[in-house]
Design an enzyme around this catalytic site. Structure first.
Site, short mmCIF file in Angstrom:
data_model
loop_
_atom_site.label_atom_id
_atom_site.label_comp_id
_atom_site.label_asym_id
_atom_site.label_seq_id
_atom_site.Cartn_x
_atom_site.Cartn_y
_atom_site.Cartn_z
N LYS A 87 0.86 -1.19 0.00
CA LYS A 87 0.00 0.00 0.00
C LYS A 87 0.89 1.23 0.00
CE LYS A 87 -4.49 0.97 0.35
NZ LYS A 87 -5.63 0.10 -0.02
N1 GLU Z 1 -7.45 0.08 -3.43
C1 GLU Z 1 -8.15 -1.15 -3.67
C2 GLU Z 1 -8.19 -2.01 -2.42
O1 GLU Z 1 -8.03 -1.50 -1.34
C3 GLU Z 1 -7.60 -1.89 -4.88
C4 GLU Z 1 -6.17 -2.33 -4.75
C5 GLU Z 1 -5.62 -2.89 -6.05
O2 GLU Z 1 -6.35 -3.06 -7.01
O3 GLU Z 1 -4.43 -3.15 -6.06
O4 GLU Z 1 -8.46 -3.16 -2.46
#
Ligand code: GLU
Length: 424
Positions: A114
């Site tokens: 993240k």
């Molecule tokens: N931000 C989204 C999540 O929290 C998608 C993450 C992604 O597709 O890598 O799942």
């Protein structure tokens, strides 16, 4: 126990401590040894960056940012990037661990990661936003790549932001690299179906839970917190399946519409007013009252830490589906469990987005785009399979769905970690 710099107040909700205790509990339920649990909890790599941006008025402002790779035993890191004033290292670490679990629960070949920048993007011009994004992408470039770590949109980031990241990294590497981020526009290697995939996954989980509980979807009253990328398509998808969205909130406030919101009227109203407030026929209510409104299903689809002990105690709904990441505090979860309110946890409920990202990345690596039917068929199957796997395990273990999903995810990560052994 892993320690991170804790910025939060001692009594404030700390998402990192919450997720680590969930992983530890799951590890204990699985009978894993402490060394393995500590390995799974601990982030592999934490990069902190300073992002200097020249503002339109000539001044230079500094914004702190992070990219954290939590676990790569099952594959490259995967997870979004958020731009928000509340971003902290603890929050990003927690969300990276959520991603490791989420990817394992839906059984896609990724670890968790993240990123985020502590910034209020609503205060930036378009040009400032581009400069911030490109400088942040440059700062984390050594860490990301299609076989290393693949960012995606999250709160306040969108396909345009992904395009800038893709372009910045491609320029640095000297060749086109569409697989370095997902959630891109179609013109540069995005996929049909990515937009709205999280909401579709939430809808699939909502209907699947209703089925398991023997409740037909028709007429079920829903309250949704959030009318953004996830909340807005949800109003439509749930309404199309016969449910009534009777309560809705956005950053400006909350409304109560006992007869159910008409999604087309809401969408037209929102396009004009840039807010849900003022929707014809909607009674304005305090934002804190949203989850207490008479309803059957609660869906938090905005920020984390909102379902506190107090909110959970006064919640009217008899089931909850977590569209947001980390919306429920430990105390809130305990209250819901004691009230026998089933909760489809974030790591399962909102995984449609990352599953869509996986399909986009697979298409980019192959250089071969799928028909939309194939995309939807595979998304639905992946979400149904994941829901069923968690449900079956839940019936065997007799613990809440959240703990069960953690068990399923941690078990898969532990298996990969064990098989790979310890380097060197
Ligand atoms: N931000 C989204 C999540 O929290 C998608 C993450 C992604 O597709 O890598 O799942």
């Amino acid at each position: 126990m892993v320690t991170l710099p804790h910025e939060a107040e001692p009594d404030a909700f700390n998402p990192w401590l919450r997720v680590t205790s969930l992983i530890e509990e799951a590890g204990h339920l699985l009978g894993l040894d402490e060394g393995m649990i500590t390995r799974i909890v601990t982030p592999e790599r934490i990069l902190e960056v300073a992002v200097p941006v020249r503002m339109d008025n000539g001044e230079i402002h500094m914004f702190p940012g992070w990219r954290i790779q939590h676990d790569s035993s099952r594959g490259p890191g995967k997870g979004g990037i958020r731009f928000h004033p509340s971003v902290s290292v603890d929050e990003i670490a927690a969300l990276s661990a959520d991603m490791s679990i989420k990817c394992a629960v839906v059984n896609i070949p990724y670890g968790g990661a993240k990123g985020g920048v502590k910034v209020d993007p609503s205060l930036l011009s378009h040009a400032e936003l581009e400069r911030l994004t490109r400088r942040y992408a440059f700062a984390i470039a050594p860490m990301i790549g299609p076989d290393r770590d693949i960012p995606a949109p999250d709160i306040n980031t969108d396909p345009q932001v992904m395009s800038w990241i893709m372009d910045t990294v491609s320029m640095l590497r000297g060749h086109n690299l569409p697989g370095v981020v997902t959630g891109k526009p179609l013109a540069i290697g995005g996929t049909l179906g990515h937009a709205g995939a999280t909401s579709l996954g939430v809808t699939i989980c909502t209907v699947a839970l209703l089925n398991r509980l023997g409740r037909p979807p028709e007429g079920e009253r829903v309250v949704i917190q959030g009318y953004g990328k996830v909340g807005a398509p949800l109003v439509k998808l749930l309404s199309q399946r016969g449910m009534k969205v009777v309560g809705l909130a956005d950053v400006h406030g909350a409304i109560h519409v006992p007869e159910g919101i008409d999604y087309e009227k809401m969408s037209a109203h929102f396009d004009e007013a840039k807010s849900i407030m003022g929707y014809p026929g909607g009674e304005e209510v305090h934002a804190e009252e949203l989850f207490a409104l008479p309803s059957d299903i609660a869906i938090p689809a905005a920020l984390g830490g909102v379902i506190t002990e107090e909110v959970a105690s006064s919640m009217s709904a008899t089931m909850m589906v977590e569209a947001a990441n980390g919306p429920t505090t430990g105390e809130g979860a305990a209250v819901l469990a004691s009230r026998n309110v089933p909760v489809v946890p974030d790591v399962l409920a909102n995984a449609g987005g990352v599953v869509a990202s996986y399909f986009e990345w697979a298409q980019d690596l192959q250089g071969f785009m799928w028909e939309p039917e194939l995309f939807h068929q595979r998304l639905e199957k992946t979400m149904h399979d994941a829901f069923d796997a968690v449900w079956i395990r839940h019936e065997q273990l007799g613990v809440p769905l959240r703990d069960t999903a953690l068990v399923v995810g941690v078990e898969r990560i532990a298996e990969a970690t064990e098989l790979r052994g310890l380097f060197p």
